[in-house]
Design a protein around this motif. Structure first.
Motif, PDB file in Angstrom:
ATOM      1  N   PHE A   1      56.619  20.180  77.484  1.00 53.18           N
ATOM      2  CA  PHE A   1      55.562  19.850  76.703  1.00 53.18           C
ATOM      3  C   PHE A   1      54.204  19.740  77.592  1.00 53.18           C
ATOM      4  CE2 PHE A   1      59.305  18.825  74.382  1.00 53.18           C
ATOM      5  CZ  PHE A   1      59.298  19.404  73.213  1.00 53.18           C
ATOM      6  N   VAL A   2      53.065  19.816  76.958  1.00 59.46           N
ATOM      7  CA  VAL A   2      51.732  19.943  77.580  1.00 59.46           C
ATOM      8  C   VAL A   2      51.642  18.300  78.128  1.00 59.46           C
ATOM      9  CG1 VAL A   2      49.174  20.042  77.329  1.00 59.46           C
ATOM     10  CG2 VAL A   2      50.987  21.633  76.245  1.00 59.46           C
ATOM     11  N   ALA A   3      51.834  17.174  77.427  1.00 57.80           N
ATOM     12  CA  ALA A   3      51.378  16.002  77.691  1.00 57.80           C
ATOM     13  C   ALA A   3      52.154  15.058  77.223  1.00 57.80           C
ATOM     14  CB  ALA A   3      50.095  15.718  76.949  1.00 57.80           C
ATOM     15  N   LEU A   4      53.493  15.253  77.653  1.00 54.43           N
ATOM     16  CA  LEU A   4      54.578  14.244  77.146  1.00 54.43           C
ATOM     17  C   LEU A   4      55.279  13.641  78.615  1.00 54.43           C
ATOM     18  CD1 LEU A   4      56.404  12.473  75.141  1.00 54.43           C
ATOM     19  CD2 LEU A   4      57.929  14.493  74.937  1.00 54.43           C
ATOM     20  N   SER A   5      55.380  12.253  78.725  1.00 54.46           N
ATOM     21  CA  SER A   5      56.201  11.796  79.698  1.00 54.46           C
ATOM     22  C   SER A   5      57.237  10.641  79.036  1.00 54.46           C
ATOM     23  CB  SER A   5      55.342  10.952  80.799  1.00 54.46           C
ATOM     24  OG  SER A   5      54.461  12.045  81.294  1.00 54.46           O
ATOM     25  N   VAL A   6      58.200  10.374  79.780  1.00 58.98           N
ATOM     26  CA  VAL A   6      59.196   9.306  79.127  1.00 58.98           C
ATOM     27  C   VAL A   6      59.518   8.382  80.686  1.00 58.98           C
ATOM     28  CG1 VAL A   6      61.510   8.985  78.465  1.00 58.98           C
ATOM     29  CG2 VAL A   6      60.337  11.049  77.817  1.00 58.98           C
ATOM     30  N   LEU A   7      59.615   6.941  80.306  1.00 58.53           N
ATOM     31  CA  LEU A   7      59.833   5.917  80.822  1.00 58.53           C
ATOM     32  C   LEU A   7      61.199   5.577  80.228  1.00 58.53           C
ATOM     33  CD1 LEU A   7      59.693   4.093  83.253  1.00 58.53           C
ATOM     34  CD2 LEU A   7      58.390   2.804  81.725  1.00 58.53           C
ATOM     35  N   GLY A   8      62.297   5.738  81.207  1.00 53.28           N
ATOM     36  CA  GLY A   8      63.707   5.396  80.581  1.00 53.28           C
ATOM     37  C   GLY A   8      63.887   3.718  80.841  1.00 53.28           C
ATOM     38  N   ALA A   9      64.981   3.301  80.071  1.00 52.95           N
ATOM     39  CA  ALA A   9      65.288   1.813  80.137  1.00 52.95           C
ATOM     40  C   ALA A   9      65.631   1.572  81.664  1.00 52.95           C
ATOM     41  CB  ALA A   9      66.431   1.635  79.196  1.00 52.95           C
ATOM     42  N   GLY A  10      66.084   2.339  82.502  1.00 53.65           N
ATOM     43  CA  GLY A  10      66.417   1.718  83.904  1.00 53.65           C
ATOM     44  C   GLY A  10      67.801   1.397  83.729  1.00 53.65           C
ATOM     45  N   THR A  11      68.174   0.328  85.019  1.00 53.84           N
ATOM     46  CA  THR A  11      69.248  -0.416  85.135  1.00 53.84           C
ATOM     47  C   THR A  11      69.497  -1.246  83.992  1.00 53.84           C
ATOM     48  OG1 THR A  11      68.918  -0.028  87.509  1.00 53.84           O
ATOM     49  CG2 THR A  11      70.698  -1.816  86.708  1.00 53.84           C
ATOM     50  N   LEU A  12      70.705  -1.288  83.445  1.00 52.81           N
ATOM     51  CA  LEU A  12      70.874  -2.263  82.275  1.00 52.81           C
ATOM     52  C   LEU A  12      71.011  -3.564  82.821  1.00 52.81           C
ATOM     53  CD1 LEU A  12      72.985  -0.325  79.728  1.00 52.81           C
ATOM     54  CD2 LEU A  12      70.582  -0.354  79.868  1.00 52.81           C
ATOM     55  N   PRO A  13      70.088  -4.550  82.418  1.00 51.42           N
ATOM     56  CA  PRO A  13      70.086  -5.810  83.055  1.00 51.42           C
ATOM     57  C   PRO A  13      70.966  -6.815  82.204  1.00 51.42           C
ATOM     58  CG  PRO A  13      68.258  -5.864  81.697  1.00 51.42           C
ATOM     59  CD  PRO A  13      68.901  -4.412  81.452  1.00 51.42           C
ATOM     60  N   PRO A  14      71.394  -7.958  82.967  1.00 50.02           N
ATOM     61  CA  PRO A  14      72.363  -9.168  82.155  1.00 50.02           C
ATOM     62  C   PRO A  14      71.352  -9.888  81.113  1.00 50.02           C
ATOM     63  CG  PRO A  14      71.928  -9.857  84.416  1.00 50.02           C
ATOM     64  CD  PRO A  14      71.448  -8.380  84.220  1.00 50.02           C
ATOM     65  N   ASN A  15      70.007  -9.954  81.303  1.00 46.76           N
ATOM     66  CA  ASN A  15      68.890 -10.597  80.771  1.00 46.76           C
ATOM     67  C   ASN A  15      67.786  -9.922  80.093  1.00 46.76           C
ATOM     68  OD1 ASN A  15      67.970 -10.029  83.197  1.00 46.76           O
ATOM     69  ND2 ASN A  15      66.949 -11.962  83.305  1.00 46.76           N
ATOM     70  N   PRO A  16      68.030  -8.913  79.249  1.00 41.74           N
ATOM     71  CA  PRO A  16      67.140  -8.060  78.670  1.00 41.74           C
ATOM     72  C   PRO A  16      65.977  -9.034  78.230  1.00 41.74           C
ATOM     73  CG  PRO A  16      69.072  -7.917  77.240  1.00 41.74           C
ATOM     74  CD  PRO A  16      69.334  -8.531  78.840  1.00 41.74           C
ATOM     75  N   ALA A  17      66.203  -9.955  77.129  1.00 41.91           N
ATOM     76  CA  ALA A  17      65.103 -10.860  76.453  1.00 41.91           C
ATOM     77  C   ALA A  17      64.389 -11.393  77.557  1.00 41.91           C
ATOM     78  CB  ALA A  17      65.776 -11.591  75.393  1.00 41.91           C
ATOM     79  N   GLU A  18      65.038 -12.056  78.500  1.00 36.77           N
ATOM     80  CA  GLU A  18      64.123 -12.650  79.685  1.00 36.77           C
ATOM     81  C   GLU A  18      63.234 -11.712  80.321  1.00 36.77           C
ATOM     82  OE1 GLU A  18      67.384 -15.120  77.903  1.00 36.77           O
ATOM     83  OE2 GLU A  18      67.372 -13.102  78.878  1.00 36.77           O
ATOM     84  N   LEU A  19      63.819 -10.591  80.521  1.00 38.36           N
ATOM     85  CA  LEU A  19      63.055  -9.664  81.457  1.00 38.36           C
ATOM     86  C   LEU A  19      61.980  -9.074  80.458  1.00 38.36           C
ATOM     87  CD1 LEU A  19      63.374  -8.167  84.301  1.00 38.36           C
ATOM     88  CD2 LEU A  19      64.531  -6.542  83.109  1.00 38.36           C
ATOM     89  N   LEU A  20      62.122  -8.796  79.407  1.00 37.70           N
ATOM     90  CA  LEU A  20      60.930  -8.323  78.620  1.00 37.70           C
ATOM     91  C   LEU A  20      60.103  -9.355  78.193  1.00 37.70           C
ATOM     92  CD1 LEU A  20      62.988  -6.281  76.199  1.00 37.70           C
ATOM     93  CD2 LEU A  20      61.566  -5.195  77.875  1.00 37.70           C
ATOM     94  N   SER A  21      60.408 -10.655  78.505  1.00 41.37           N
ATOM     95  CA  SER A  21      59.249 -11.455  78.033  1.00 41.37           C
ATOM     96  C   SER A  21      58.724 -12.026  79.354  1.00 41.37           C
ATOM     97  CB  SER A  21      59.895 -12.853  77.506  1.00 41.37           C
ATOM     98  OG  SER A  21      60.798 -12.684  76.355  1.00 41.37           O
ATOM     99  N   ARG A  22      58.814 -11.501  80.434  1.00 40.02           N
ATOM    100  CA  ARG A  22      58.006 -12.121  81.693  1.00 40.02           C
ATOM    101  C   ARG A  22      56.757 -11.470  81.562  1.00 40.02           C
ATOM    102  NH1 ARG A  22      62.179 -10.305  86.809  1.00 40.02           N
ATOM    103  NH2 ARG A  22      63.810 -11.778  86.371  1.00 40.02           N
ATOM    104  N   ALA A  23      55.836 -12.277  82.303  1.00 38.61           N
ATOM    105  CA  ALA A  23      54.334 -11.933  82.444  1.00 38.61           C
ATOM    106  C   ALA A  23      54.106 -10.774  82.775  1.00 38.61           C
ATOM    107  CB  ALA A  23      53.697 -13.256  82.910  1.00 38.61           C
ATOM    108  N   SER A  24      54.894 -10.493  84.029  1.00 38.66           N
ATOM    109  CA  SER A  24      54.702  -8.863  84.426  1.00 38.66           C
ATOM    110  C   SER A  24      54.865  -7.962  83.624  1.00 38.66           C
ATOM    111  CB  SER A  24      55.811  -8.756  85.684  1.00 38.66           C
ATOM    112  OG  SER A  24      57.239  -8.798  84.764  1.00 38.66           O
ATOM    113  N   PHE A  25      55.365  -8.205  82.295  1.00 40.40           N
ATOM    114  CA  PHE A  25      55.058  -6.959  81.409  1.00 40.40           C
ATOM    115  C   PHE A  25      53.923  -6.586  80.809  1.00 40.40           C
ATOM    116  CE2 PHE A  25      57.434  -5.165  77.129  1.00 40.40           C
ATOM    117  CZ  PHE A  25      57.185  -4.141  77.361  1.00 40.40           C
ATOM    118  N   ALA A  26      53.030  -7.799  80.521  1.00 34.44           N
ATOM    119  CA  ALA A  26      51.760  -7.484  80.001  1.00 34.44           C
ATOM    120  C   ALA A  26      51.009  -6.619  81.090  1.00 34.44           C
ATOM    121  CB  ALA A  26      51.188  -9.087  80.012  1.00 34.44           C
ATOM    122  N   GLY A  27      51.153  -7.141  82.438  1.00 27.97           N
ATOM    123  CA  GLY A  27      50.546  -6.154  83.501  1.00 27.97           C
ATOM    124  C   GLY A  27      50.878  -4.854  83.382  1.00 27.97           C
ATOM    125  N   LEU A  28      52.280  -4.425  83.441  1.00 24.09           N
ATOM    126  CA  LEU A  28      52.791  -3.370  83.182  1.00 24.09           C
ATOM    127  C   LEU A  28      52.225  -2.194  82.180  1.00 24.09           C
ATOM    128  CD1 LEU A  28      54.535  -1.107  84.198  1.00 24.09           C
ATOM    129  CD2 LEU A  28      56.529  -1.891  83.018  1.00 24.09           C
TER     130      LEU A  28
END
Length: 288
Positions: free
Chosen positions: A191-218
């Motif tokens: 496709f012309v303009a499509l990219s995908v970012l996968g989930a990556g390594t499945l963590p033991p603490n997904p909710a905490e990881l997604l709640s980190r302040a670093s997510f806002a920066g990313l």
């Protein structure tokens, strides 16, 4: 997939001619191209018509390269190794995809035209089709020429790497943990303009990881690089993951499955999103 709308540009190849695109895609060989050029010159007809008369290509091949000329790429059945349920890629002129484009138009007007760039696609319960809908929606946004990133933020049961047949091991979780950079994002070359970012390594603490302040920066980094960032997240009933992502994106598109999703569940989900400052941009119903 049958979505029902309930909402109330990359550089071209160096040679974007029909002949050049047919060669690039492998539809004809250089030797056959010479035969086509001879017939084209002798009869004074178009390259594509000459190739068809020689039996080298079909009308479907012509339509596909015409779509590429106008930056509207799609695939023929059996081409590529994507999921056959990726109807936006394989059946771009079907009624289902027309409905997807209608949803896209509403989202452009109601959300992205307001300067917003991120949106979460969310269902009440697992198995209601939100991941597949997000994948198809990402394709139609890219077909519009919008530089689109689909992020698989389902760190419990990710699906997008399978849908797009990608093998990149690192992804969102690794980036949030500081173990990967933006090169974990995979461009979908079909496709012309499509990219995908996968989930990556499945963590033991997904909710905490997604709640980190670093997510806002990313998320800010991703919004700076792309026109549209779509997040595929776990179902609302699976825990707080969806709310953590939605609070960063600012908006959510609710997905319900016909004859399965309870409207009381949708109403409850929408209310909880609003109470947490997340705008419910709209809702769609999918029918499988």
């Amino acid at each position: 997939m049958q979505p029902v709308n309930t909402l109330a540009a990359a550089p071209r190849p160096a040679d974007s001619s029909i002949g050049g695109l047919l060669l690039e895609s492998g539809k004809i060989t250089p030797e056959n191209a010479e035969r086509v050029l001879r017939m084209q010159k002798e009869l004074g007809i178009r390259f594509g018509e000459a190739a068809q008369r020689l039996g080298l290509i079909t009308e479907a091949d012509i339509q596909q390269v015409l779509a590429r000329q106008f930056d509207y790429p799609y695939l023929q059945p059996g081409e590529g190794r994507f999921s056959p349920l990726l109807v936006a890629a394989y059946q771009p002129f079907s009624h289902q995809v027309e409905a997807l484009r209608a949803v896209r138009s509403q989202l452009m007007l109601r959300w992205f035209a307001r300067g917003r760039k991120s949106l979460v696609v969310l269902a009440v319960d697992p198995g209601e089709g939100a991941s597949l809908f997000a994948a198809n929606l990402a394709v139609v946004f890219s077909q519009l020429g919008e530089h689109t990133l689909l992020v698989d933020a389902n760190l419990r049961q990710p699906k997008q790497m399978e849908v797009f047949d990608l093998s990149v091991k690192q992804g969102l979780s690794d980036m949030l943990a500081g173990r990967a950079e933006l090169d974990a994002i995979a461009k979908v070359d079909a496709f012309v303009a499509l990219s995908v970012l996968g989930a990556g390594t499945l963590p033991p603490n997904p909710a905490e990881l997604l709640s980190r302040a670093s997510f806002a920066g990313l998320n800010a980094q991703l919004e700076a690089r792309y026109d549209v960032v779509l997040y595929d997240v776990p179902a609302f009933a699976a825990g707080s993951d969806a709310l953590a992502v939605a609070s960063r994106a600012g908006g959510v598109l609710l997905v319900a499955r016909k004859n399965r999703t309870r409207m009381s569940g949708v109403s409850n989900m929408a209310e909880q999103m609003r109470q947490n400052g997340v705008e419910v941009v709209g809702s769609v119903m999918v029918d499988f």
